[in-house]
Design a protein around this motif. Structure first.
Motif, short mmCIF file in Angstrom:
data_model
loop_
_atom_site.label_atom_id
_atom_site.label_comp_id
_atom_site.label_asym_id
_atom_site.label_seq_id
_atom_site.Cartn_x
_atom_site.Cartn_y
_atom_site.Cartn_z
N PRO A 284 0.64 -1.01 -0.10
CA PRO A 284 0.20 -0.09 -0.11
C PRO A 284 0.93 1.38 -0.10
N THR A 285 2.00 1.36 0.68
CA THR A 285 2.62 2.45 0.82
C THR A 285 3.37 2.64 -0.81
N SER A 286 3.86 1.70 -1.39
CA SER A 286 4.61 1.89 -2.66
C SER A 286 3.42 2.23 -3.77
N THR A 287 2.24 1.83 -3.36
CA THR A 287 1.30 2.38 -4.31
C THR A 287 0.93 3.88 -4.08
N MET A 288 0.83 4.22 -2.76
CA MET A 288 0.69 5.68 -2.54
C MET A 288 1.94 6.44 -2.93
N GLU A 289 3.21 6.03 -3.12
CA GLU A 289 4.32 6.90 -3.58
C GLU A 289 4.04 6.71 -4.83
N GLU A 290 3.65 5.80 -5.58
CA GLU A 290 3.64 5.89 -6.94
C GLU A 290 2.54 6.98 -7.55
N MET A 291 1.34 6.90 -6.81
CA MET A 291 0.44 7.92 -7.11
C MET A 291 0.71 9.10 -6.99
N ARG A 292 1.59 9.58 -6.05
CA ARG A 292 2.21 10.81 -5.58
C ARG A 292 3.24 11.07 -6.70
N ASP B 139 5.07 12.03 -26.02
CA ASP B 139 4.88 12.91 -24.95
C ASP B 139 3.19 12.51 -24.58
N ILE B 140 2.33 12.71 -25.44
CA ILE B 140 1.12 12.32 -25.33
C ILE B 140 0.82 10.77 -24.95
N GLU B 141 1.48 9.92 -25.50
CA GLU B 141 1.36 8.70 -25.31
C GLU B 141 1.84 8.13 -23.74
N ALA B 142 2.99 8.93 -23.37
CA ALA B 142 3.44 8.74 -21.83
C ALA B 142 2.68 9.34 -21.05
N THR B 143 1.86 10.61 -21.19
CA THR B 143 1.09 11.11 -20.34
C THR B 143 -0.49 10.23 -20.39
N CYS B 144 -0.60 9.59 -21.58
CA CYS B 144 -1.93 8.84 -21.26
C CYS B 144 -1.66 7.73 -20.41
N ALA B 145 -0.39 7.07 -20.68
CA ALA B 145 0.17 5.88 -19.98
C ALA B 145 0.03 6.10 -18.41
N LEU C 216 -5.27 6.56 -12.70
CA LEU C 216 -6.50 6.13 -12.52
C LEU C 216 -6.89 4.62 -12.19
N GLU C 217 -5.84 3.77 -12.62
CA GLU C 217 -5.67 2.32 -12.13
C GLU C 217 -5.41 2.14 -10.90
N LEU C 218 -4.50 2.95 -10.24
CA LEU C 218 -4.13 2.92 -8.68
C LEU C 218 -5.08 3.39 -7.98
N GLN C 219 -5.82 4.68 -8.40
CA GLN C 219 -7.06 5.32 -7.46
C GLN C 219 -8.06 4.15 -7.62
N ASN C 220 -8.47 3.62 -8.74
CA ASN C 220 -9.52 2.45 -8.45
C ASN C 220 -9.09 1.30 -7.72
N GLN C 221 -8.06 0.90 -7.45
CA GLN C 221 -7.36 -0.09 -6.65
C GLN C 221 -7.47 0.48 -5.06
N ALA C 222 -7.31 1.79 -4.95
CA ALA C 222 -7.63 2.42 -3.60
C ALA C 222 -8.81 2.39 -3.26
N ILE C 223 -9.82 2.64 -4.10
CA ILE C 223 -11.10 2.83 -3.68
C ILE C 223 -11.85 1.50 -3.46
#
Length: 164
Positions: free
Chosen positions: A1-9, A66-72, A78-85
């Protein structure tokens, strides 16, 4: 969970930076377009057209990456936020179940307290007949009824008999 939060930050910080870089590249592309327009009018048209094509391809490739990297990054964020939810949802369900168990236990305890038998105090276990002396005292109150008010006469019988 901590690494997930760090990745989200990290993603939350990188996404705005990448969008800012895209804005800067937009300015760069506009500068290239202005250069091409001015050079095309004054210079060798074939050479300027080839160089313009090369600049535009490079710029579009860079912007696309850059757009591709930003989208990824945004997709991962969003995937991490969904997992957190989902994790919070699971925790809330556990809390809800615990609360339901506590409510049930509390209600059962209160019901047990309400169901306890209450001892009703009895003033007399058994009705005892009046003795001759007691009868004379009480009968005096009845005989002297002319001289006493009805309330006083009735008070004479307050401590006799069984309460209803």
């Amino acid at each position: 969970p901590t690494s997930t939060m760090e990745e989200m930050r990290t993603l939350a910080a990188e996404i705005p930076e990448t969008l800012g870089e895209l804005g800067e590249k937009h300015k760069f592309v506009n500068d290239v377009i202005q250069w091409c327009e001015s050079s095309y009018v004054t210079g060798n048209k074939k050479e300027v057209a080839a160089q313009t094509k090369e600049y535009i391809v490079d710029a579009l490739e860079s912007v696309t990456k850059d757009i591709e990297a930003t989208c990824a990054g945004l997709g991962r964020f969003l995937e991490l936020q969904n997992q957190a939810i989902d994790g919070v949802t699971t925790q809330l369900e556990v809390v809800k179940e615990r609360l339901a168990v506590c409510k049930l236990q509390n209600s059962e305890k209160r019901l047990q307290e309400l169901r306890k038998p209450v001892a009703v105090p009895r003033r007399f276990d058994k009705i005892q007949p009046l003795t001759d002396q007691e009868r004379e005292v009480h009968m005096q109150a009845v005989i002297l009824g002319d001289k006493q008010s009805l309330a006083d006469r009735l008070r004479a019988f307050d401590d006799t008999g069984t309460p209803i």
